[in-house]
Design an enzyme around this catalytic site. Sequence first.
Site, PDB file in Angstrom:
ATOM      1  N   CYS A 249      36.220  88.307  38.285  1.00 22.25           N
ATOM      2  CA  CYS A 249      34.855  88.110  37.787  1.00 22.25           C
ATOM      3  C   CYS A 249      34.558  86.650  37.481  1.00 22.25           C
ATOM      4  CB  CYS A 249      34.642  88.932  36.533  1.00 22.25           C
ATOM      5  SG  CYS A 249      33.003  88.668  35.840  1.00 22.25           S
TER       6      CYS A 249
ATOM      7  N   HIS B 214      39.763  88.229  31.562  1.00 22.77           N
ATOM      8  CA  HIS B 214      40.829  88.731  32.428  1.00 22.77           C
ATOM      9  C   HIS B 214      42.079  87.867  32.294  1.00 22.77           C
ATOM     10  CE1 HIS B 214      38.717  91.959  34.513  1.00 22.77           C
ATOM     11  NE2 HIS B 214      37.646  91.181  34.517  1.00 22.77           N
TER      12      HIS B 214
ATOM     13  N   SER C 284      32.785  97.356  32.363  1.00 29.67           N
ATOM     14  CA  SER C 284      31.714  98.010  33.122  1.00 29.67           C
ATOM     15  C   SER C 284      32.208  99.263  33.833  1.00 29.67           C
ATOM     16  CB  SER C 284      31.078  97.035  34.120  1.00 29.67           C
ATOM     17  OG  SER C 284      30.350  96.036  33.428  1.00 29.67           O
TER      18      SER C 284
END
Lengths: 303, 501
Positions: free
Chosen positions: B61, B68, B451
């Site tokens: 991302c 992350h 998400s």
Amino acid sequence: MKLTRRTFLKDAGLLLASLGLEPSLLPRMADALEEMASGRAPILWLQGLSCSGCSVSLLNSESPGPADLITRYLSLYFHQTLSAATGAAAKDAVETAIAKGGYILVVEGAVPLGVKEACKFADENFSEQLLRAARSAQAVVCTGTCAAFGGIPAAPPNLTGAAGVGAALKQAGLARPLINLPGCPTHPAWLVGTLLQVLKSGLPELDELQRPTRFFGQLLHEQCPLFAQYQKKHFAQALGEDGCLFKLGCQGVVTQADCSLRGWNGGVNWCIRGRSICIGCARPEFALDPQFAFFRLNENDLL
Amino acid sequence: MAQKIILDPVTRIEGHLRIDTRVDNGQVIEAWSKGEMFRGFEALLKGRDPLDAPVITQRICGVCPVSHAIASCKAIEAANDLRVPANGHLLRTLVLAANYLQSHILHFYHLSALDFVQVEALLDYAGRDPVLLDLRHWAQGELNSNRVLPVAPFLPKLPGDYPGNREWNLGALGHYVEALDIRQEAHRMAALLGGKIPHTATLVPGGLTLLPEAALLEDFRTRLRRVKRFIENCYIPDLLLAARLFPAYAETGRGVERYLSYGAFDEAGGSWMPAGTVRHEGYAPLDLSLIREETHASFYRGNLQESPQAAAAPVPQPDKPGAYSWLKAPRYDGLSYEVGPLARLKVAAAAGHRPIAQALAAFLREAGLPEHKLASTLGRHAARALEALLIAERMERWLDQVDPAAPAIAPHNNRMTGTGVGLVEAPRGALGHWITLAAGRIGSYQCVVPSTWNFSPRGQGQDPGPVEAALQGTPVNPDFQGLEVARVVRSFDPCIACAVH
């Protein structure tokens, strides 16, 4: 300066020639070329197998900054992260742009050539949308290592059959002027500099991998502030130590990019100034070999 | 008669999302959240060097790479018993927080606000603000030209009930421009300590490679104060105005009303915002053994229900019958849970964190939003704005705690075996990385991402995911082509590259 249609068409013909395109494309691309002659680059920006990091990087452009870019230098026909248009309006905007043609197609992300359903936009596989958009583009700019060479999505086992945009166009037998701007993400100055160059004076000088030599013409190592330490064989032996980072796995010695002169995020820092290694994110081979670890903490006997 | 409204693509989010709805009597009856992009990160990590993992996973991302990187570092540290020094935790927390600020500001002004703004209000602007005058001049020039798509990317847009309030419209547009500079400043802060961003360089297992010199920290502090001033003087007032103007959106997007947080921002003695879950019965501590990922409606081989510690990398099967999304369906004790700023504040308040609970209560009073309407489209935006303010206020304390003379990294022990879990709260919610190491290589890797929780498709029991549930009952005008649906969806701040990976 107010352009007359006549002087515009003359300039546009020269512009097409500078891009290596056929003059017969002129009527089709006239509106977009007129935008360019008025000082704005018409951009259709599509995202494939991407993380949007290159889009975020675009917003980190320093000078011109993002607001000036959006309103003064670019006509962002469509950008998935920025366009107000959503749903049906988004699909319409893309189709309007493709029908008019003549834009610079900026692609972010790799293309899934194996599992084509692995990336979709408005019920169409991205791999097909890309070809339709590229056919009407005056030039294709591949932003980031994924779009340029496949990048991380193409690393083995490459479940989706991911490839760079150049490879996808080649497979489809489609020839377009193409510029590769690798980097993970690409540096905003590389992208903005290239778009402005195309806007003002046509395609920049490219190397055999279609990279602008201005940004990718030299090894990072050669301009590195730690080059003197390398020559003195003063190496960091563990993470967090001072010294040249070569023995920890730094790929500055094989990476062609100008990070060492430019810095990142307005020059406030960059990987090696932060005492981390260059991971070679702008290399065509970036992340593709699972055996080639980024950090080499146990291999301190190389030199 | 029932009809379908399809939003494809949902733009102004990260990534490739499609939302299908069935509408009857002017209301959404049922919704399907469809993730439209898959890369296969978990499969490509297998067999690689463990230290590749933070480098590669942050590239899941470009909007929240820091989360992350930290989750991945923590997973490896847990497996290898690496003890990060206090400086390492603080500096990571600061990089993470800086990226939160850029992410929340980006989300409100650049991704969400245009759903609620009458862009044409620019054209009769008669004031003297130089930014707005510049924008007006530009937009008029665009409309008078024969450009292919004039005033892009602000136009075209979906038809809809955009408000006539000039203060709001012009404020949101002027602050859109200012927020471009401010989110960029927040990224300079993240780069000062992270090396660069998107995709940081200095965050490695064991801590950070850089030395936190005093001048660097004060550079960070100066920029932080600029960002904080914007949050105090623009973001918060704009949110409060929006709360007054769009009360209907306190009635939509309720969701599953189950919330989960892994606990956010490591400080000495634990995380600042507490971990746990909240449902009707109240607060409960977190139990990771209750997490499963289900694949019944996902484009992967098999109808699986796997613990992330034991799961293999998913095998794509795009023609799988009954499947409709590349997302898996995470469930906690068999149920879907919402994650994100709203969940973090709910969990903190329910866990008895008094300063956060009091700040939340005061903010809701100011916004005229009763507590029971916090679970809503508007409530999610409010929670995100308040969280941005609370973080910006907390960051100076973290800065003060950094010791410029002390190292930020632990020595490596090269053990590289074992298993580990790395938990972090990303801007969009609870993020976990699960790793097993075998013979010095990565044996398996699993990411369960915010998400993925929020945009989950149906699970084994055909129960809808949080966004699918939140859309039920949303009033829609068919002429608006799904604008109201987009507003609800965006309140969750979707990141689909994360969700699928």
